[in-house]
Structure formats: structure tokens, C-alpha cells
Write a protein that holds these residues in place. Structure first.
Motif, PDB file in Angstrom:
ATOM      1  N   TYR A 120       0.724  -1.319   0.028  1.00 57.08           N
ATOM      2  CA  TYR A 120       0.102  -0.022  -0.093  1.00 57.08           C
ATOM      3  C   TYR A 120       0.868   1.233   0.002  1.00 57.08           C
ATOM      4  O   TYR A 120       0.626   2.149  -0.771  1.00 57.08           O
ATOM      5  CB  TYR A 120      -1.013  -0.039   1.303  1.00 57.08           C
ATOM      6  N   SER A 121       1.786   1.226   0.577  1.00 55.80           N
ATOM      7  CA  SER A 121       2.613   2.485   0.864  1.00 55.80           C
ATOM      8  C   SER A 121       3.429   2.740  -0.360  1.00 55.80           C
ATOM      9  O   SER A 121       3.620   3.894  -0.755  1.00 55.80           O
ATOM     10  CB  SER A 121       3.546   2.431   2.108  1.00 55.80           C
ATOM     11  N   TRP A 122       3.990   1.645  -0.960  1.00 59.25           N
ATOM     12  CA  TRP A 122       4.749   1.592  -2.215  1.00 59.25           C
ATOM     13  C   TRP A 122       3.843   2.352  -3.153  1.00 59.25           C
ATOM     14  O   TRP A 122       4.328   3.272  -4.056  1.00 59.25           O
ATOM     15  CB  TRP A 122       5.126   0.534  -2.605  1.00 59.25           C
ATOM     16  N   HIS A 123       2.646   1.710  -3.454  1.00 60.94           N
ATOM     17  CA  HIS A 123       1.519   2.341  -4.444  1.00 60.94           C
ATOM     18  C   HIS A 123       1.416   3.851  -4.057  1.00 60.94           C
ATOM     19  O   HIS A 123       1.524   4.797  -5.029  1.00 60.94           O
ATOM     20  CB  HIS A 123       0.489   1.424  -4.271  1.00 60.94           C
ATOM     21  N   LEU A 124       1.261   4.277  -3.045  1.00 60.80           N
ATOM     22  CA  LEU A 124       1.117   5.749  -2.611  1.00 60.80           C
ATOM     23  C   LEU A 124       2.354   6.783  -2.922  1.00 60.80           C
ATOM     24  O   LEU A 124       2.306   7.750  -3.684  1.00 60.80           O
ATOM     25  CB  LEU A 124       0.733   6.014  -1.263  1.00 60.80           C
ATOM     26  N   GLU A 125       3.432   6.036  -2.610  1.00 63.65           N
ATOM     27  CA  GLU A 125       4.925   6.793  -2.718  1.00 63.65           C
ATOM     28  C   GLU A 125       4.984   6.920  -4.544  1.00 63.65           C
ATOM     29  O   GLU A 125       5.728   7.814  -4.943  1.00 63.65           O
ATOM     30  CB  GLU A 125       5.934   6.032  -2.254  1.00 63.65           C
ATOM     31  N   ASN A 126       4.494   6.016  -5.158  1.00 62.63           N
ATOM     32  CA  ASN A 126       4.555   6.049  -6.692  1.00 62.63           C
ATOM     33  C   ASN A 126       3.244   6.547  -7.157  1.00 62.63           C
ATOM     34  O   ASN A 126       3.368   6.548  -8.417  1.00 62.63           O
ATOM     35  CB  ASN A 126       4.906   4.764  -7.186  1.00 62.63           C
ATOM     36  N   GLY A 127       2.590   7.664  -6.459  1.00 62.62           N
ATOM     37  CA  GLY A 127       1.489   8.129  -7.122  1.00 62.62           C
ATOM     38  C   GLY A 127       0.354   7.453  -7.923  1.00 62.62           C
ATOM     39  O   GLY A 127      -0.607   7.827  -8.534  1.00 62.62           O
ATOM     40  N   TYR A 161      -1.185   4.691 -12.376  1.00 61.55           N
ATOM     41  CA  TYR A 161      -0.389   5.623 -12.029  1.00 61.55           C
ATOM     42  C   TYR A 161      -0.260   6.832 -13.104  1.00 61.55           C
ATOM     43  O   TYR A 161      -0.482   6.591 -14.017  1.00 61.55           O
ATOM     44  CB  TYR A 161       0.902   4.732 -12.027  1.00 61.55           C
TER      45      TYR A 161
END
Length: 129
Positions: free
Chosen positions: A7-14, A29
Motif C-alpha cells: 500500500y505505501s509503495w503504491h502511494l509513494e509512486n503516485g 499511475y
């Protein structure tokens, strides 16, 4: 809403996130679907399967059952030379209804001669034995 380990990785990558079942999942993305598609074809990609259910199927006739119910020929589905599915390999395909409608897409892993793991998209995040 549940969140996958990525989840955090998805958010960090927009990622544009949305509800999928009981999970918050990425839809797309910022670079767009076309660029993402070509990136996967030309290099590699990652699909977060953390929200999908895992079925463990064990028995001497498991391969025969999967061969009859899964859209991939397990005897000719891996690599450029179309080798058989073997231990520690997996294949993506579909389960179909009698009339040909798609029931679900899935990933079938061979774990041993008699044990297979099937990761199904319609199921949500449980390990079912």
C-alpha cells in the motif's frame, strides 16, 4: 478498508487508489496505462496479489483436476519451448463456466507432485486449505 503490504509503495509512486472488494488497491499511475503496459512488455512489472485468496489443493489427482478445469494446458505452458508445469513454477490462466464465461482468473503454482497453490482473484485475502 484493508491495505496490502505494498500500500505505501503504491502511494509513494503516485497510484490512484480505489476500493476493490474490501481492499484499497491501485487503479493506475501518473505515467498512464499505455506507458505502464509497454514498460511491462519491454522490461518487467509487478502485480500486487496480496488481496487475492490462496487455495491449497492436495492429492494424487490434483493435476488431472486442474488440467480439466483450467484454461492452460499444464503439460505445455512454460517457457519458449512450452514445457510442462513443474515444481516451483507457475502459470496464469482462467477458470471458465460450462458456457465459456469467465468465472475467475488465477495463478496456479506447482509446489510438489501432489500439492498445488491456486491464487484466485475473486477470493479476498485468505489462505484456504
Amino acid at each position: 478498508m484493508k491495505k496490502t503490504p505494498l500500500y505505501s509503495w503504491h502511494l509513494e509512486n503516485g497510484a490512484n487508489m480505489a476500493a476493490f472488494g474490501s481492499y484499497t488497491m491501485p487503479l493506475w499511475y501518473p505515467q498512464g496505462v499505455k506507458k505502464e503496459h509497454f514498460s511491462v512488455i519491454e522490461r518487467s512489472g509487478l502485480f500486487d496479489t496480496s488481496h487475492m485468496a490462496t487455495l491449497l489443493i492436495k492429492g494424487k489427482d490434483t493435476r488431472s483436476l486442474l488440467q480439466k478445469t483450467f484454461t492452460k494446458d499444464l503439460d505445455r505452458c512454460t517457457g519458449l519451448k512450452k514445457g510442462p508445469l513443474c515444481i516451483d513454477r507457475c502459470v496464469y490462466g482462467l477458470f471458465l463456466a460450462d458456457n465459456g464465461d469467465v468465472i475467475d482468473d488465477a495463478i496456479v503454482y506447482q509446489l510438489s507432485d501432489v500439492l498445488y497453490m491456486v491464487v484466485v482473484n475473486a477470493g479476498m485475502g485468505a489462505v484456504l486449505k
